[in-house]
Design a protein around this motif. Structure first.
Motif, mmCIF file in Angstrom:
data_model
loop_
_atom_site.group_PDB
_atom_site.id
_atom_site.type_symbol
_atom_site.label_atom_id
_atom_site.label_comp_id
_atom_site.label_asym_id
_atom_site.label_seq_id
_atom_site.Cartn_x
_atom_site.Cartn_y
_atom_site.Cartn_z
ATOM 1 N N THR A 90 0.838 -1.209 0.000
ATOM 2 C CA THR A 90 0.000 0.000 0.000
ATOM 3 C C THR A 90 0.869 1.255 0.000
ATOM 4 N N VAL A 91 1.458 1.568 1.134
ATOM 5 C CA VAL A 91 2.246 2.801 1.269
ATOM 6 C C VAL A 91 3.408 2.834 0.280
ATOM 7 N N SER A 92 4.153 1.729 0.210
ATOM 8 C CA SER A 92 5.331 1.715 -0.654
ATOM 9 C C SER A 92 4.954 1.651 -2.137
ATOM 10 N N VAL A 93 3.829 1.034 -2.452
ATOM 11 C CA VAL A 93 3.363 1.063 -3.845
ATOM 12 C C VAL A 93 3.095 2.503 -4.272
ATOM 13 N N LEU A 94 2.433 3.267 -3.418
ATOM 14 C CA LEU A 94 2.182 4.675 -3.720
ATOM 15 C C LEU A 94 3.491 5.443 -3.841
ATOM 16 N N ALA A 95 4.421 5.182 -2.920
ATOM 17 C CA ALA A 95 5.715 5.875 -2.960
ATOM 18 C C ALA A 95 6.468 5.561 -4.249
ATOM 19 N N CYS A 96 6.441 4.293 -4.659
ATOM 20 C CA CYS A 96 7.155 3.901 -5.881
ATOM 21 C C CYS A 96 6.484 4.470 -7.129
ATOM 22 N N ALA A 97 5.160 4.601 -7.106
ATOM 23 C CA ALA A 97 4.466 5.226 -8.233
ATOM 24 C C ALA A 97 4.872 6.688 -8.358
ATOM 25 N N ILE A 98 5.020 7.355 -7.223
ATOM 26 C CA ILE A 98 5.494 8.742 -7.229
ATOM 27 C C ILE A 98 6.930 8.806 -7.725
ATOM 28 N N ASP A 99 7.758 7.877 -7.260
ATOM 29 C CA ASP A 99 9.153 7.814 -7.695
ATOM 30 C C ASP A 99 9.256 7.610 -9.199
ATOM 31 N N LEU A 100 8.365 6.795 -9.729
ATOM 32 C CA LEU A 100 8.368 6.515 -11.166
ATOM 33 C C LEU A 100 8.131 7.784 -11.982
ATOM 34 N N ARG A 101 7.307 8.679 -11.462
ATOM 35 C CA ARG A 101 6.962 9.895 -12.187
ATOM 36 C C ARG A 101 7.875 11.072 -11.868
ATOM 37 N N THR A 102 8.506 11.063 -10.684
ATOM 38 C CA THR A 102 9.276 12.241 -10.267
ATOM 39 C C THR A 102 10.733 11.938 -9.924
ATOM 40 N N THR A 103 11.096 10.672 -9.786
ATOM 41 C CA THR A 103 12.405 10.200 -9.284
ATOM 42 C C THR A 103 12.632 10.608 -7.824
ATOM 43 N N TYR A 104 11.552 10.868 -7.092
ATOM 44 C CA TYR A 104 11.642 11.185 -5.666
ATOM 45 C C TYR A 104 10.771 10.214 -4.879
ATOM 46 N N LEU A 105 11.332 9.691 -3.776
ATOM 47 C CA LEU A 105 10.571 8.874 -2.832
ATOM 48 C C LEU A 105 10.302 9.737 -1.598
ATOM 49 N N PRO A 106 9.077 10.193 -1.404
ATOM 50 C CA PRO A 106 8.780 11.113 -0.297
ATOM 51 C C PRO A 106 9.146 10.535 1.071
ATOM 52 N N ARG A 107 9.803 11.350 1.873
ATOM 53 C CA ARG A 107 10.224 10.922 3.206
ATOM 54 C C ARG A 107 9.034 10.564 4.084
ATOM 55 N N VAL A 108 7.957 11.320 3.964
ATOM 56 C CA VAL A 108 6.774 11.067 4.794
ATOM 57 C C VAL A 108 6.239 9.654 4.564
ATOM 58 N N LEU A 109 6.200 9.224 3.314
ATOM 59 C CA LEU A 109 5.710 7.880 3.016
ATOM 60 C C LEU A 109 6.689 6.808 3.479
ATOM 61 N N ALA A 110 7.974 7.120 3.446
ATOM 62 C CA ALA A 110 8.962 6.163 3.947
ATOM 63 C C ALA A 110 8.767 5.917 5.443
ATOM 64 N N VAL A 111 8.558 6.996 6.185
ATOM 65 C CA VAL A 111 8.327 6.861 7.627
ATOM 66 C C VAL A 111 7.030 6.106 7.894
ATOM 67 N N ALA A 112 5.999 6.404 7.104
ATOM 68 C CA ALA A 112 4.735 5.678 7.257
ATOM 69 C C ALA A 112 4.935 4.190 7.001
ATOM 70 N N GLY A 113 5.750 3.859 6.006
ATOM 71 C CA GLY A 113 6.056 2.461 5.730
ATOM 72 C C GLY A 113 6.758 1.790 6.888
ATOM 73 N N TRP A 114 7.688 2.497 7.506
ATOM 74 C CA TRP A 114 8.375 1.942 8.682
ATOM 75 C C TRP A 114 7.380 1.631 9.794
ATOM 76 N N LEU A 115 6.473 2.563 10.047
ATOM 77 C CA LEU A 115 5.516 2.387 11.144
ATOM 78 C C LEU A 115 4.594 1.199 10.901
ATOM 79 N N VAL A 116 4.110 1.059 9.662
ATOM 80 C CA VAL A 116 3.238 -0.073 9.339
ATOM 81 C C VAL A 116 4.007 -1.392 9.453
ATOM 82 N N ALA A 117 5.239 -1.417 8.968
ATOM 83 C CA ALA A 117 6.053 -2.637 9.057
ATOM 84 C C ALA A 117 6.326 -2.998 10.508
ATOM 85 N N ALA A 118 6.616 -1.995 11.343
ATOM 86 C CA ALA A 118 6.859 -2.255 12.761
ATOM 87 C C ALA A 118 5.612 -2.797 13.440
ATOM 88 N N ALA A 119 4.454 -2.197 13.129
ATOM 89 C CA ALA A 119 3.202 -2.692 13.703
ATOM 90 C C ALA A 119 2.941 -4.129 13.273
#
Length: 244
Positions: free
Chosen positions: A122-151
């Motif tokens: 979910t979170v990382s799919v969205l982040a990678c879709a953004i990366d595909l279009r902009t070559t940027y992986l947003p930090r906010v989504l990376a942190v959200a991914g960490w939190l979901v993985a930890a949970a």
């Protein structure tokens, strides 16, 4: 009794507590037999996969409009604004990618690991879709991914009443995140967003096996290389590309 049920179940395997003079294991008559863990009916699993993908797609627009731009990056002026990506086409692509990923997860992994895997599907799919279009992986989504993985790792540990999943997730995150950090330090072709994403991938795949952690590195590297070569052949230049 439970004792007889266990012996009957083990008999085809040639296992018995009475072989070679050993006494049979003493099991209380009312003791429950070991179960297979959390079992989710296939229709429910597919429904969960569909729901997660739909929520991810519907959330993509609002998330894109709220994401802060990386103003500290000197190349941000030439970057496509996150908000400009919001639209039906982008959401449809996110839905398709998330649905495919979620269906694979519910078909191949234990249900107790699904929350952890949601950080990638979910979170990382969205982040990678953004990366595909902009070559940027947003930090906010990376942190959200960490939190979901930890949970998810905590849920997996609670399900098994063991710290094993927590240790495996931590080891995977450290190994994969550390590997990509070294690569980031030594190379100009990798952004730090990829390092953050690698830590999430390592944590989630670490719940399954070390082989999957290593396999994710190999597969990600091959796909990243193939994308880079294809992009350069199509566009005829060596600009930045979306490794994530």
């Amino acid at each position: 009794t439970a004792q007889e049920n266990v012996e009957t179940a083990l008999a085809p395997l040639g296992v018995s507590g009475r072989r070679r003079g050993y006494p049979a294991p003493m099991i209380p008559p009312d003791a429950p037999l070991p179960g297979p863990g959390l079992v989710v009916p296939p229709a429910v699993a597919v429904g969960i996969a569909f729901a997660l993908a739909l929520v991810t797609a519907l959330a993509s627009g609002p998330v894109l409009r709220q994401l802060p731009e990386p103003l500290d990056d000197p190349d941000v002026a030439s970057k496509t604004p996150y908000a400009a990506l919001a639209g039906p086409g982008f959401a449809a692509g996110v839905f398709a990618a998330s649905l495919a990923a979620n269906l694979l997860v519910v078909a191949r992994t234990p249900a107790s690991h699904w929350i952890a895997w949601a950080s990638l599907t979910t979170v990382s799919v969205l982040a990678c879709a953004i990366d595909l279009r902009t070559t940027y992986l947003p930090r906010v989504l990376a942190v959200a991914g960490w939190l979901v993985a930890a949970a998810g790792a905590i849920v997996a540990a609670a399900t098994t009443a063991s710290v094993g999943p927590l240790l495996s997730a931590a080891a995977g995150a450290a190994a994969l995140g550390g590997f990509f950090w070294v690569f980031w330090r030594l190379s100009r072709g990798l952004g730090f967003g990829d390092v953050r994403l690698a830590a999430t991938i390592g944590a989630v795949t670490g719940l399954e096996s070390l082989d999957l952690v290593a396999g994710s590195v190999l597969l990600g590297t091959l796909l990243g290389a193939a994308w880079s070569v294809g992009r350069r052949l199509a566009r005829g230049h060596d600009g930045p590309f979306a490794y994530g």
